[in-house]
Design an enzyme around this catalytic site. Structure first.
Site, PDB file in Angstrom:
ATOM      1  N   CYS A  45      16.286  -2.472  46.180  1.00  0.00           N
ATOM      2  CA  CYS A  45      16.116  -2.968  44.815  1.00  0.00           C
ATOM      3  C   CYS A  45      15.850  -1.820  43.835  1.00  0.00           C
ATOM      4  O   CYS A  45      15.031  -0.935  44.097  1.00  0.00           O
ATOM      5  CB  CYS A  45      14.961  -3.960  44.759  1.00  0.00           C
ATOM      6  SG  CYS A  45      14.636  -4.605  43.097  1.00  0.00           S
ATOM      7  N   CYS A  98       9.153   7.592  28.551  1.00  0.00           N
ATOM      8  CA  CYS A  98       8.566   6.275  28.807  1.00  0.00           C
ATOM      9  C   CYS A  98       7.999   5.669  27.518  1.00  0.00           C
ATOM     10  O   CYS A  98       7.229   6.315  26.805  1.00  0.00           O
ATOM     11  CB  CYS A  98       7.460   6.414  29.850  1.00  0.00           C
ATOM     12  SG  CYS A  98       6.547   4.892  30.165  1.00  0.00           S
ATOM     13  N   CYS A 105       9.623  -2.663  33.252  1.00  0.00           N
ATOM     14  CA  CYS A 105       9.784  -2.327  34.663  1.00  0.00           C
ATOM     15  C   CYS A 105       8.847  -3.134  35.547  1.00  0.00           C
ATOM     16  O   CYS A 105       9.154  -3.410  36.718  1.00  0.00           O
ATOM     17  CB  CYS A 105       9.603  -0.828  34.894  1.00  0.00           C
ATOM     18  SG  CYS A 105       7.950  -0.194  34.524  1.00  0.00           S
ATOM     19  N   ASP A 155     -10.112   5.062  35.985  1.00  0.00           N
ATOM     20  CA  ASP A 155      -9.142   5.689  35.086  1.00  0.00           C
ATOM     21  C   ASP A 155      -9.782   6.647  34.080  1.00  0.00           C
ATOM     22  O   ASP A 155      -9.210   6.913  33.025  1.00  0.00           O
ATOM     23  CB  ASP A 155      -8.350   4.604  34.340  1.00  0.00           C
ATOM     24  CG  ASP A 155      -7.054   5.142  33.745  1.00  0.00           C
ATOM     25  OD1 ASP A 155      -6.526   6.126  34.286  1.00  0.00           O
ATOM     26  OD2 ASP A 155      -6.591   4.591  32.729  1.00  0.00           O
ATOM     27  N   CYS A 209      13.631  -2.279  38.488  1.00  0.00           N
ATOM     28  CA  CYS A 209      12.680  -1.638  37.588  1.00  0.00           C
ATOM     29  C   CYS A 209      13.286  -0.416  36.916  1.00  0.00           C
ATOM     30  O   CYS A 209      13.007  -0.144  35.740  1.00  0.00           O
ATOM     31  CB  CYS A 209      11.406  -1.257  38.344  1.00  0.00           C
ATOM     32  SG  CYS A 209      11.657  -0.129  39.739  1.00  0.00           S
ATOM     33  N   CYS A 213      10.195  -2.112  48.821  1.00  0.00           N
ATOM     34  CA  CYS A 213      11.169  -2.117  47.720  1.00  0.00           C
ATOM     35  C   CYS A 213      12.601  -2.296  48.219  1.00  0.00           C
ATOM     36  O   CYS A 213      13.442  -2.857  47.520  1.00  0.00           O
ATOM     37  CB  CYS A 213      11.075  -0.814  46.917  1.00  0.00           C
ATOM     38  SG  CYS A 213       9.633  -0.718  45.836  1.00  0.00           S
ATOM     39  N   CYS A 268      10.038  -6.971  38.487  1.00  0.00           N
ATOM     40  CA  CYS A 268       9.788  -6.767  39.925  1.00  0.00           C
ATOM     41  C   CYS A 268       9.857  -8.097  40.669  1.00  0.00           C
ATOM     42  O   CYS A 268       9.143  -9.050  40.329  1.00  0.00           O
ATOM     43  CB  CYS A 268       8.421  -6.116  40.133  1.00  0.00           C
ATOM     44  SG  CYS A 268       7.996  -5.862  41.885  1.00  0.00           S
ATOM     45  N   CYS A 300      14.772  -0.139  32.382  1.00  0.00           N
ATOM     46  CA  CYS A 300      14.047   0.761  31.469  1.00  0.00           C
ATOM     47  C   CYS A 300      14.873   1.035  30.212  1.00  0.00           C
ATOM     48  O   CYS A 300      16.006   1.518  30.296  1.00  0.00           O
ATOM     49  CB  CYS A 300      13.721   2.074  32.165  1.00  0.00           C
ATOM     50  SG  CYS A 300      12.842   3.244  31.089  1.00  0.00           S
ATOM     51  N   CYS A 351       4.785  -0.996  27.317  1.00  0.00           N
ATOM     52  CA  CYS A 351       6.059  -1.594  27.726  1.00  0.00           C
ATOM     53  C   CYS A 351       5.861  -2.240  29.092  1.00  0.00           C
ATOM     54  O   CYS A 351       5.265  -1.637  29.989  1.00  0.00           O
ATOM     55  CB  CYS A 351       7.135  -0.510  27.804  1.00  0.00           C
ATOM     56  SG  CYS A 351       8.766  -1.080  28.337  1.00  0.00           S
TER      57      CYS A 351
END
Length: 352
Positions: A170, A193, A223, A113, A173, A167, A227, A177, A220
């Site tokens: 669904c 976000c 989301c 990252d 998520c 997914c 899951c 939000c 946060c």
């Protein structure tokens, strides 16, 4: 740990250009820089022949959304309640990379990252999981709770099978939000976000999004936490980083009193420290404004004279939400005669 090839994400350049063109990256200018290297590992390092992707679980031991109902407390994202993952994951990757280099004489580069690497698409291509509709990698074994790191190597390694999207229909998520940050499935608008607003964004949090921030003072988890695949995350819990219990549901009044030295000491070794005291206290004041507790008005008032205009502006908003009209009127009349920052003046002039 899984392996992919450097040419495994041919769709990445177009998707990145679309996101940048629409401005969904907000003021994260670093995403625009070196976009060619970000979209193609071979541009970043022409010698790369294989990409080894590592995922480390940080699945929480309890419901990460439980603290959201405690409005006088600040909620910190699960990933930031432990030692900085950059340090932890890079150590593990260097160990693996060292063994790889020693066994075959290959050159290696390690990334966590901190370089223009698209970890999530590469991790999906390597079979660690798939990018869910919240854009985060989802694993059938670890749910949405994975830190990612990459090893680029000149070694020719057999690639693993790419991850398959599970997914289905669904949309939990997206629906959960608090600031409606998903314009379409699999796309995130960082400008809306809460994680971006409370961590990356350097200016005042837009007024229309402040209520949605709630008491989230750093990041946060909404989301991620909803899951359905998280129900299988127990199996990976032995690999997760150890969370600090003292970073769960912190009193907002205490956080508002942090000066720079106290902030650094309180969050030493965690990702929170990288945001800096001023942005963090800005978030705390937004949470105070959302608390609905008049008892916290004094904590906000104490910061109306803060050296940081960013903090002062957030303090004005919090005071305007919690103070009686007559008290607010007196404060406004007194403060507008001595305030010079245009953003802070705009907060005083705005409707509560």
């Amino acid at each position: 740990m899984r392996v992919t090839t450097p040419d495994a994400i041919p769709q990445a350049p177009a998707q990145l250009e679309e996101a940048l063109a629409e401005g969904r990256h907000g003021d994260m200018a670093w995403m625009e820089q070196n976009r060619d290297r970000r979209a193609d590992p071979r541009v970043l390092w022409p010698q790369v022949r294989s990409v080894v992707m590592l995922g480390a679980s940080y699945a929480p031991a309890s419901d990460p959304l439980a603290s959201l109902s405690r409005r006088d407390r600040g909620s910190i994202s699960v990933y930031a309640r432990s030692r900085d993952y950059h340090d932890v994951l890079k150590g593990k990757l260097k160990l693996i990379a060292g063994r790889l280099a020693a066994s075959g004489g290959a050159d290696v580069k390690v990334f966590v990252d901190t370089a223009p690497v698209m970890e999530k698409p590469l991790a999906a291509a390597a079979g660690l999981g798939w990018q869910g509709k919240h854009s985060v990698l989802v694993s059938r074994e670890h749910g949405s709770w994975l830190f990612l790191g990459a090893i680029f190597t000149t070694a020719e390694l057999p690639p693993d099978t790419p991850g398959e999207d599970h997914c289905g229909s669904c949309t939990r998520c997206m629906a959960v939000c608090p600031t409606d940050a998903f314009p379409r499935p699999y796309q995130l608008d960082a400008r809306r976000c809460v994680s971006y607003l409370t961590i990356e964004h350097k200016g005042p949090i837009p007024r229309e999004l402040r209520a949605g921030v709630g008491n989230r003072v750093f990041g946060c988890d909404d989301c991620l936490a909803v899951c359905p695949w998280n129900k299988f995350a127990e199996a990976g819990r032995e690999a997760k980083l150890q969370a600090r219990e003292d970073l769960d549901a912190l009193p907002l009044a205490d956080l508002a009193r942090l000066d720079d030295a106290a902030f650094r000491a309180r969050f030493a070794g965690t990702p929170v420290k990288r945001t800096g005291r001023d942005r963090f206290v800005r978030n705390v004041l937004v949470a105070i404004g959302n608390s609905g507790s008049p008892d916290l008005a004094a904590s906000a008032e104490a910061l109306l004279d803060d050296a940081s205009a960013l903090v002062r502006g957030a303090a004005v908003w919090a005071v305007s939400r919690l103070s009686p009209p007559d008290r607010l009127s007196r404060l406004r009349a007194a403060r507008m005669t001595v305030e010079s920052d245009p953003d802070v003046l705009a907060e005083w002039s705005a409707e509560p």
